[in-house]
Design an enzyme around this catalytic site. Structure first.
Site, PDB file in Angstrom:
ATOM      1  N   LYS A  11       0.828  -1.207   0.000  1.00 27.59           N
ATOM      2  CA  LYS A  11       0.000   0.000   0.000  1.00 27.59           C
ATOM      3  C   LYS A  11       0.871   1.270   0.000  1.00 27.59           C
ATOM      4  O   LYS A  11       2.086   1.187   0.233  1.00 27.59           O
ATOM      5  CB  LYS A  11      -0.945  -0.069   1.195  1.00 27.59           C
ATOM      6  CG  LYS A  11      -1.925  -1.251   1.115  1.00 27.59           C
ATOM      7  CD  LYS A  11      -2.881  -1.255   2.309  1.00 27.59           C
ATOM      8  CE  LYS A  11      -3.903  -2.374   2.203  1.00 27.59           C
ATOM      9  NZ  LYS A  11      -4.889  -2.324   3.338  1.00 27.59           N
ATOM     10  N   TYR A  51     -12.688  -1.609  -3.333  1.00 26.70           N
ATOM     11  CA  TYR A  51     -13.157  -1.746  -1.948  1.00 26.70           C
ATOM     12  C   TYR A  51     -14.680  -1.561  -1.821  1.00 26.70           C
ATOM     13  O   TYR A  51     -15.165  -1.223  -0.743  1.00 26.70           O
ATOM     14  CB  TYR A  51     -12.419  -0.757  -1.041  1.00 26.70           C
ATOM     15  CG  TYR A  51     -10.986  -1.167  -0.740  1.00 26.70           C
ATOM     16  CD1 TYR A  51     -10.706  -2.268   0.076  1.00 26.70           C
ATOM     17  CD2 TYR A  51      -9.910  -0.466  -1.257  1.00 26.70           C
ATOM     18  CE1 TYR A  51      -9.408  -2.654   0.356  1.00 26.70           C
ATOM     19  CE2 TYR A  51      -8.595  -0.842  -0.984  1.00 26.70           C
ATOM     20  CZ  TYR A  51      -8.362  -1.942  -0.165  1.00 26.70           C
ATOM     21  OH  TYR A  51      -7.066  -2.327   0.119  1.00 26.70           O
ATOM     22  N   ASN A 114      -2.085  -0.074   6.950  1.00 24.09           N
ATOM     23  CA  ASN A 114      -1.571  -1.365   7.414  1.00 24.09           C
ATOM     24  C   ASN A 114      -0.700  -2.096   6.391  1.00 24.09           C
ATOM     25  O   ASN A 114      -0.625  -3.315   6.391  1.00 24.09           O
ATOM     26  CB  ASN A 114      -2.720  -2.238   7.925  1.00 24.09           C
ATOM     27  CG  ASN A 114      -3.756  -2.510   6.865  1.00 24.09           C
ATOM     28  OD1 ASN A 114      -3.592  -2.101   5.726  1.00 24.09           O
ATOM     29  ND2 ASN A 114      -4.803  -3.222   7.233  1.00 24.09           N
ATOM     30  N   HIS A 117      -2.089  -5.485   1.391  1.00 28.36           N
ATOM     31  CA  HIS A 117      -3.379  -6.143   1.146  1.00 28.36           C
ATOM     32  C   HIS A 117      -3.119  -7.615   0.859  1.00 28.36           C
ATOM     33  O   HIS A 117      -2.099  -7.953   0.249  1.00 28.36           O
ATOM     34  CB  HIS A 117      -4.061  -5.515  -0.070  1.00 28.36           C
ATOM     35  CG  HIS A 117      -5.272  -6.283  -0.540  1.00 28.36           C
ATOM     36  ND1 HIS A 117      -6.502  -6.157   0.059  1.00 28.36           N
ATOM     37  CD2 HIS A 117      -5.414  -7.216  -1.525  1.00 28.36           C
ATOM     38  CE1 HIS A 117      -7.354  -6.981  -0.544  1.00 28.36           C
ATOM     39  NE2 HIS A 117      -6.726  -7.626  -1.502  1.00 28.36           N
ATOM     40  N   GLU A 128      -9.354  -9.833  -8.086  1.00 29.65           N
ATOM     41  CA  GLU A 128      -8.431  -8.735  -7.787  1.00 29.65           C
ATOM     42  C   GLU A 128      -7.197  -8.783  -8.685  1.00 29.65           C
ATOM     43  O   GLU A 128      -6.691  -7.738  -9.116  1.00 29.65           O
ATOM     44  CB  GLU A 128      -8.037  -8.796  -6.306  1.00 29.65           C
ATOM     45  CG  GLU A 128      -9.210  -8.487  -5.389  1.00 29.65           C
ATOM     46  CD  GLU A 128      -8.941  -8.752  -3.914  1.00 29.65           C
ATOM     47  OE1 GLU A 128      -9.859  -8.504  -3.102  1.00 29.65           O
ATOM     48  OE2 GLU A 128      -7.835  -9.205  -3.552  1.00 29.65           O
TER      49      GLU A 128
HETATM   50  P1  IDP Z   1      -8.006  -6.840   5.515  1.00 30.48           P
HETATM   51  O1  IDP Z   1      -7.184  -5.874   4.677  1.00 30.48           O
HETATM   52  O2  IDP Z   1      -7.211  -7.405   6.654  1.00 30.48           O
HETATM   53  O3  IDP Z   1      -8.703  -7.899   4.703  1.00 30.48           O
HETATM   54  P2  IDP Z   1     -10.604  -5.530   5.725  1.00 30.48           P
HETATM   55  O4  IDP Z   1     -11.525  -5.676   6.884  1.00 30.48           O
HETATM   56  O5  IDP Z   1     -10.943  -6.211   4.443  1.00 30.48           O
HETATM   57  O6  IDP Z   1      -9.136  -5.957   6.227  1.00 30.48           O
HETATM   58  O7  IDP Z   1     -10.440  -3.967   5.468  1.00 30.48           O
HETATM   59  C1  IDP Z   1      -9.850  -3.484   4.274  1.00 30.48           C
HETATM   60  C2  IDP Z   1      -8.915  -2.353   4.623  1.00 30.48           C
HETATM   61  O8  IDP Z   1      -9.680  -1.263   5.164  1.00 30.48           O
HETATM   62  C3  IDP Z   1      -7.897  -2.675   5.726  1.00 30.48           C
HETATM   63  O9  IDP Z   1      -6.765  -3.370   5.248  1.00 30.48           O
HETATM   64  C4  IDP Z   1      -7.542  -1.280   6.217  1.00 30.48           C
HETATM   65  O10 IDP Z   1      -6.645  -0.602   5.326  1.00 30.48           O
HETATM   66  C5  IDP Z   1      -8.908  -0.596   6.164  1.00 30.48           C
HETATM   67  N1  IDP Z   1      -9.615  -0.693   7.440  1.00 30.48           N
HETATM   68  C6  IDP Z   1     -10.211  -1.805   7.969  1.00 30.48           C
HETATM   69  N2  IDP Z   1     -10.762  -1.549   9.161  1.00 30.48           N
HETATM   70  C7  IDP Z   1     -10.513  -0.235   9.406  1.00 30.48           C
HETATM   71  C8  IDP Z   1     -10.843   0.635  10.495  1.00 30.48           C
HETATM   72  O11 IDP Z   1     -11.474   0.256  11.483  1.00 30.48           O
HETATM   73  N3  IDP Z   1     -10.421   1.942  10.378  1.00 30.48           N
HETATM   74  C9  IDP Z   1      -9.718   2.404   9.297  1.00 30.48           C
HETATM   75  N4  IDP Z   1      -9.399   1.620   8.252  1.00 30.48           N
HETATM   76  C10 IDP Z   1      -9.784   0.315   8.303  1.00 30.48           C
HETATM   77 MG    MG Z   2     -10.170  -7.727   3.273  1.00 32.21          MG
END
Ligand code: IDP
Ligand code: MG
Length: 139
Positions: A11, A51, A114, A117, A128
């Site tokens: 990312k 997304y 984070n 992905h 994807e």
């Molecule tokens: P993942 O990437 O671990 O699969 P997902 O729940 O699919 O997690 O969420 C997609 C992305 O959205 C996350 O990787 C993160 O960048 C963002 N995200 C998820 N939860 C939060 C949150 O509570 N606050 C802000 N960003 C979030």
């Molecule tokens: Mg996800």
């Protein structure tokens, strides 16, 4: 049908902080073969579509801003049990909850930013991967 491929993005925060090499090294030494790779930047429309499943979540706008603010590294990775093993390698969505040694534990700043992905299913890995790569770009 199960596949042996998954899709990842390093990312914008990972690219900004100079972590491309370190993260790709971690991925390949963990047994994944890179079968497609590019530095690219998503448009707002791209990120909104990628997304879309999160469109009702409160963080959707912030997520789209973050994912479009600079280049990403997109890749398709191959390994037995690729989707599940890669999710293990990256760790929990929130780096504060990620296991020691995982990519998010090592390189992510927060639940929002984070670092990486990883596809959550074989079906999404295919969707994807095709979102970012033509057939000619997959080896
Ligand atoms: P993942 O990437 O671990 O699969 P997902 O729940 O699919 O997690 O969420 C997609 C992305 O959205 C996350 O990787 C993160 O960048 C963002 N995200 C998820 N939860 C939060 C949150 O509570 N606050 C802000 N960003 C979030
Ligand atoms: Mg996800």
């Amino acid at each position: 049908m199960a596949t042996n491929r998954t899709f990842t993005m390093l990312k914008p925060d990972s690219v900004e902080k100079g972590f491309i090499g370190a993260i790709l090294e971690k991925i390949t030494t963990s047994g994944f073969r890179i079968v497609a790779l590019k530095l690219t930047q998503m448009t707002k429309a791209d990120a909104q579509a990628f997304y879309a499943v999160h469109s009702e979540r409160p963080f959707y706008g912030e997520l789209v801003e973050y994912m479009t603010r600079g280049p990403i590294v997109a890749a398709i990775l191959e390994k037995d049990n690729a989707v599940e093993d890669f999710r293990t390698l990256i760790g929990a969505t929130n780096p504060a909850e990620a296991a020691e040694g995982t990519i998010r534990k090592l390189y992510a700043a927060s639940i929002g930013e984070n670092a990486v992905h990883g596809s959550d299913s074989d079906e999404n890995a295919t969707i994807e991967g095709a979102f970012h790569f033509s057939v000619r770009e997959q080896f």
